[in-house]
Scaffold this motif. Structure first.
Motif, PDB file in Angstrom:
ATOM      1  N   ALA A  76       0.823  -1.202   0.000  1.00 10.67           N
ATOM      2  CA  ALA A  76       0.000   0.000   0.000  1.00 10.67           C
ATOM      3  C   ALA A  76       0.857   1.252   0.000  1.00 10.67           C
ATOM      4  CB  ALA A  76      -0.926  -0.009   1.215  1.00 10.67           C
ATOM      5  N   GLN A  77       1.898   1.244   0.804  1.00 15.87           N
ATOM      6  CA  GLN A  77       2.762   2.420   0.898  1.00 15.87           C
ATOM      7  C   GLN A  77       3.436   2.719  -0.430  1.00 15.87           C
ATOM      8  OE1 GLN A  77       5.888   2.294   3.977  1.00 15.87           O
ATOM      9  NE2 GLN A  77       5.024   4.240   4.670  1.00 15.87           N
ATOM     10  N   ALA A  78       3.861   1.676  -1.135  1.00 16.93           N
ATOM     11  CA  ALA A  78       4.498   1.882  -2.435  1.00 16.93           C
ATOM     12  C   ALA A  78       3.482   2.349  -3.477  1.00 16.93           C
ATOM     13  CB  ALA A  78       5.161   0.581  -2.897  1.00 16.93           C
ATOM     14  N   ALA A  79       2.252   1.809  -3.413  1.00 16.71           N
ATOM     15  CA  ALA A  79       1.235   2.119  -4.418  1.00 16.71           C
ATOM     16  C   ALA A  79       0.727   3.542  -4.335  1.00 16.71           C
ATOM     17  CB  ALA A  79       0.066   1.143  -4.279  1.00 16.71           C
ATOM     18  N   LEU A  80       0.679   4.112  -3.144  1.00 14.49           N
ATOM     19  CA  LEU A  80       0.084   5.439  -3.015  1.00 14.49           C
ATOM     20  C   LEU A  80       0.928   6.532  -3.674  1.00 14.49           C
ATOM     21  CD1 LEU A  80       1.649   7.183  -0.558  1.00 14.49           C
ATOM     22  CD2 LEU A  80       0.484   5.471   0.840  1.00 14.49           C
ATOM     23  N   TYR A  81       2.204   6.227  -3.965  1.00 11.71           N
ATOM     24  CA  TYR A  81       3.045   7.201  -4.651  1.00 11.71           C
ATOM     25  C   TYR A  81       2.891   7.120  -6.176  1.00 11.71           C
ATOM     26  CZ  TYR A  81       5.279   7.950  -0.147  1.00 11.71           C
ATOM     27  OH  TYR A  81       5.502   8.264   1.171  1.00 11.71           O
ATOM     28  N   LYS A  82       2.176   6.104  -6.666  1.00 11.68           N
ATOM     29  CA  LYS A  82       1.921   5.958  -8.097  1.00 11.68           C
ATOM     30  C   LYS A  82       0.574   6.603  -8.409  1.00 11.68           C
ATOM     31  CE  LYS A  82       4.604   1.682  -8.124  1.00 11.68           C
ATOM     32  NZ  LYS A  82       4.591   0.212  -8.355  1.00 11.68           N
ATOM     33  N   ARG A  83       0.556   7.912  -8.361  1.00 11.69           N
ATOM     34  CA  ARG A  83      -0.687   8.668  -8.411  1.00 11.69           C
ATOM     35  C   ARG A  83      -1.439   8.534  -9.732  1.00 11.69           C
ATOM     36  NH1 ARG A  83      -1.360  12.358  -4.543  1.00 11.69           N
ATOM     37  NH2 ARG A  83      -2.378  13.898  -5.885  1.00 11.69           N
ATOM     38  N   ASP A  84      -0.749   8.142 -10.778  1.00 10.37           N
ATOM     39  CA  ASP A  84      -1.408   7.994 -12.072  1.00 10.37           C
ATOM     40  C   ASP A  84      -2.154   6.667 -12.182  1.00 10.37           C
ATOM     41  OD1 ASP A  84       1.057   6.630 -12.006  1.00 10.37           O
ATOM     42  OD2 ASP A  84       1.193   6.626 -14.192  1.00 10.37           O
ATOM     43  N   LYS A  85      -2.051   5.814 -11.160  1.00 12.37           N
ATOM     44  CA  LYS A  85      -2.647   4.480 -11.221  1.00 12.37           C
ATOM     45  C   LYS A  85      -4.001   4.388 -10.518  1.00 12.37           C
ATOM     46  CE  LYS A  85       0.998   2.758 -13.284  1.00 12.37           C
ATOM     47  NZ  LYS A  85       0.933   2.353 -14.718  1.00 12.37           N
ATOM     48  N   PHE A  86      -4.380   5.395  -9.722  1.00 21.08           N
ATOM     49  CA  PHE A  86      -5.649   5.310  -8.993  1.00 21.08           C
ATOM     50  C   PHE A  86      -6.318   6.681  -8.926  1.00 21.08           C
ATOM     51  CE2 PHE A  86      -2.530   6.392  -5.762  1.00 21.08           C
ATOM     52  CZ  PHE A  86      -3.194   7.254  -4.908  1.00 21.08           C
ATOM     53  N   ASP A  87      -7.632   6.654  -8.659  1.00 14.93           N
ATOM     54  CA  ASP A  87      -8.427   7.878  -8.576  1.00 14.93           C
ATOM     55  C   ASP A  87      -8.869   8.175  -7.143  1.00 14.93           C
ATOM     56  OD1 ASP A  87      -8.449   8.153 -11.462  1.00 14.93           O
ATOM     57  OD2 ASP A  87      -9.892   6.505 -11.464  1.00 14.93           O
ATOM     58  N   VAL A  88      -9.187   7.136  -6.390  1.00 19.24           N
ATOM     59  CA  VAL A  88      -9.628   7.257  -4.998  1.00 19.24           C
ATOM     60  C   VAL A  88      -8.904   6.191  -4.177  1.00 19.24           C
ATOM     61  CG1 VAL A  88     -11.591   7.137  -3.416  1.00 19.24           C
ATOM     62  CG2 VAL A  88     -11.909   8.076  -5.711  1.00 19.24           C
ATOM     63  N   ALA A  89      -8.504   6.541  -2.959  1.00 19.93           N
ATOM     64  CA  ALA A  89      -7.835   5.576  -2.082  1.00 19.93           C
ATOM     65  C   ALA A  89      -8.721   5.243  -0.888  1.00 19.93           C
ATOM     66  CB  ALA A  89      -6.497   6.128  -1.602  1.00 19.93           C
ATOM     67  N   VAL A  90      -8.835   3.953  -0.584  1.00 19.91           N
ATOM     68  CA  VAL A  90      -9.540   3.475   0.604  1.00 19.91           C
ATOM     69  C   VAL A  90      -8.498   2.800   1.495  1.00 19.91           C
ATOM     70  CG1 VAL A  90     -11.336   1.954   1.517  1.00 19.91           C
ATOM     71  CG2 VAL A  90     -11.691   3.137  -0.667  1.00 19.91           C
ATOM     72  N   ILE A  91      -8.331   3.313   2.709  1.00 21.01           N
ATOM     73  CA  ILE A  91      -7.245   2.858   3.574  1.00 21.01           C
ATOM     74  C   ILE A  91      -7.779   2.255   4.870  1.00 21.01           C
ATOM     75  CG2 ILE A  91      -5.140   3.541   4.795  1.00 21.01           C
ATOM     76  CD1 ILE A  91      -4.935   3.884   1.767  1.00 21.01           C
ATOM     77  N   ASP A  92      -7.417   1.020   5.126  1.00 22.61           N
ATOM     78  CA  ASP A  92      -7.727   0.371   6.399  1.00 22.61           C
ATOM     79  C   ASP A  92      -6.797   0.940   7.473  1.00 22.61           C
ATOM     80  OD1 ASP A  92      -8.710  -1.431   8.284  1.00 22.61           O
ATOM     81  OD2 ASP A  92      -7.333  -3.030   7.671  1.00 22.61           O
ATOM     82  N   LEU A  93      -7.241   0.968   8.718  1.00 21.58           N
ATOM     83  CA  LEU A  93      -6.417   1.540   9.771  1.00 21.58           C
ATOM     84  C   LEU A  93      -5.572   0.505  10.513  1.00 21.58           C
ATOM     85  CD1 LEU A  93      -8.682   4.338  11.315  1.00 21.58           C
ATOM     86  CD2 LEU A  93      -6.940   4.492   9.522  1.00 21.58           C
ATOM     87  N   SER A  94      -6.170  -0.615  10.919  1.00 28.94           N
ATOM     88  CA  SER A  94      -5.403  -1.648  11.622  1.00 28.94           C
ATOM     89  C   SER A  94      -5.063  -2.793  10.676  1.00 28.94           C
ATOM     90  CB  SER A  94      -6.190  -2.181  12.824  1.00 28.94           C
ATOM     91  OG  SER A  94      -6.295  -1.187  13.820  1.00 28.94           O
ATOM     92  N   TRP A  95      -3.817  -3.284  10.788  1.00 33.31           N
ATOM     93  CA  TRP A  95      -3.300  -4.289   9.858  1.00 33.31           C
ATOM     94  C   TRP A  95      -2.832  -5.527  10.618  1.00 33.31           C
ATOM     95  CZ3 TRP A  95      -2.493  -3.586   4.393  1.00 33.31           C
ATOM     96  CH2 TRP A  95      -3.032  -2.371   3.910  1.00 33.31           C
ATOM     97  N   PHE A  96      -3.765  -6.174  11.332  1.00 37.43           N
ATOM     98  CA  PHE A  96      -3.416  -7.332  12.145  1.00 37.43           C
ATOM     99  C   PHE A  96      -3.005  -8.546  11.309  1.00 37.43           C
ATOM    100  CE2 PHE A  96      -6.592  -5.185  15.056  1.00 37.43           C
ATOM    101  CZ  PHE A  96      -5.628  -4.681  15.915  1.00 37.43           C
ATOM    102  N   GLY A  97      -3.401  -8.587  10.042  1.00 37.67           N
ATOM    103  CA  GLY A  97      -3.090  -9.731   9.196  1.00 37.67           C
ATOM    104  C   GLY A  97      -1.809  -9.594   8.404  1.00 37.67           C
ATOM    105  N   ASP A  98      -1.043  -8.533   8.663  1.00 40.73           N
ATOM    106  CA  ASP A  98       0.208  -8.310   7.926  1.00 40.73           C
ATOM    107  C   ASP A  98       1.387  -8.784   8.771  1.00 40.73           C
ATOM    108  OD1 ASP A  98       2.351  -7.455   6.438  1.00 40.73           O
ATOM    109  OD2 ASP A  98       1.616  -5.418   6.139  1.00 40.73           O
ATOM    110  N   ALA A  99       1.898  -9.956   8.443  1.00 46.20           N
ATOM    111  CA  ALA A  99       2.992 -10.554   9.211  1.00 46.20           C
ATOM    112  C   ALA A  99       4.300  -9.789   9.052  1.00 46.20           C
ATOM    113  CB  ALA A  99       3.183 -12.014   8.785  1.00 46.20           C
ATOM    114  N   GLN A 100       4.363  -8.897   8.070  1.00 44.85           N
ATOM    115  CA  GLN A 100       5.583  -8.125   7.858  1.00 44.85           C
ATOM    116  C   GLN A 100       5.746  -6.991   8.876  1.00 44.85           C
ATOM    117  OE1 GLN A 100       5.754  -6.795   3.771  1.00 44.85           O
ATOM    118  NE2 GLN A 100       5.055  -8.771   2.984  1.00 44.85           N
ATOM    119  N   LEU A 101       4.649  -6.636   9.534  1.00 45.58           N
ATOM    120  CA  LEU A 101       4.692  -5.570  10.541  1.00 45.58           C
ATOM    121  C   LEU A 101       5.003  -6.153  11.917  1.00 45.58           C
ATOM    122  CD1 LEU A 101       1.534  -3.519   9.481  1.00 45.58           C
ATOM    123  CD2 LEU A 101       3.930  -2.977   8.986  1.00 45.58           C
ATOM    124  N   PHE A 102       5.607  -5.361  12.771  1.00 48.48           N
ATOM    125  CA  PHE A 102       5.930  -5.805  14.120  1.00 48.48           C
ATOM    126  C   PHE A 102       4.662  -6.126  14.897  1.00 48.48           C
ATOM    127  CE2 PHE A 102       9.859  -3.271  13.340  1.00 48.48           C
ATOM    128  CZ  PHE A 102      10.771  -4.310  13.523  1.00 48.48           C
TER     129      PHE A 102
END
Length: 239
Positions: A76-102
């Motif tokens: 998500a962090q990498a994608a949000l800088y590719k502004r030509d690829k999306f029109d609206v962003a929907v962002i979840d707040l808690s990421w309990f299912g992401d094993a890459q995060l502490f």
């Protein structure tokens, strides 16, 4: 007319591969399984109910928009800088299912993504509307202010058919206010600027600090508050 391209950043958005969905489930249950049990919820059942709802949400959104799912925080962090690829962003707040995060650092970490998006919107033309999609508003109403300070519209994640409609309606509305590719100023912001002089005059005449605060918030601010959506129902797996 081209369909609205929605960058959907949420760790629970279903994968096409069962193995990857299982991995997300295991990560979530490891992270908050004890918390769910403390709330008298059976973790496996709670996840299954949420997963079924997300499958319906995926179908609902894909019927209306071009959906670009980002299921890890890093993606998500990498994608949000590719502004030509999306029109609206929907962002979840808690990421309990992401094993890459502490572990223990995943609650409301999505606020960082909102900060990144706000910086991008402030820096470049072609504003990208942003929605913060979460269950956490139900137990922490002040979170809405934190989200709005970061330039996003808070949308409660309501696990029902109404939740589908509320989210898709918010996406469509914001895209109409700021059409894809548009560099035009938000009409509400323009109206606030036009009435700024009038607000200052009124404030000087009244000389009442309480009234001044209300007027300045409503009329002088260049970031008007968005409308509120239907209150969410009780959460199962908090997001």
């Amino acid at each position: 007319m081209d369909r609205i391209r929605v960058l959907f950043a949420d760790d629970q958005f279903p994968y096409d591969e069962a193995e990857r969905n299982t991995s997300v489930k295991e990560t979530i249950l490891t992270e908050i399984g004890d918390k769910l049990r403390a709330e008298n919820l059976e973790p496996e059942s709670a996840f299954s109910e949420d997963f079924k709802w997300f499958q319906g949400l995926s179908q609902h959104l894909r019927e209306r928009f071009e959906v670009l799912p980002m299921r890890t925080f890093a993606e998500a962090q990498a994608a949000l800088y590719k502004r030509d690829k999306f029109d609206v962003a929907v962002i979840d707040l808690s990421w309990f299912g992401d094993a890459q995060l502490f572990s223990g650092k995943r609650h409301n970490v999505g606020l960082e993504l909102l900060e990144n998006l706000k910086e991008e919107n402030d820096k470049y033309k072609g504003y990208k509307p942003v929605l913060a999609f979460s269950q956490n508003f139900a137990k922490d109403p002040k979170l809405m202010s934190l989200v709005m300070d970061r330039g996003a519209l808070p949308v409660p994640k309501t696990y029902s058919e109404t939740g589908y409609q509320a989210l898709s309606s918010a996406i469509s509305y914001l895209a109409r206010v700021r059409p894809p590719g548009s560099t035009a100023e938000d009409p509400a912001v323009a109206a606030a600027r036009i009435t700024r002089t009038g607000a200052i005059i009124i404030a000087l005449i009244t000389g009442v600090l309480g009234l001044l605060g209300g007027i300045s918030t409503a009329l002088i601010s260049s970031n008007p508050l968005p409308y509120s959506l239907e209150a969410p129902q009780e959460a199962v797996v908090q997001e």
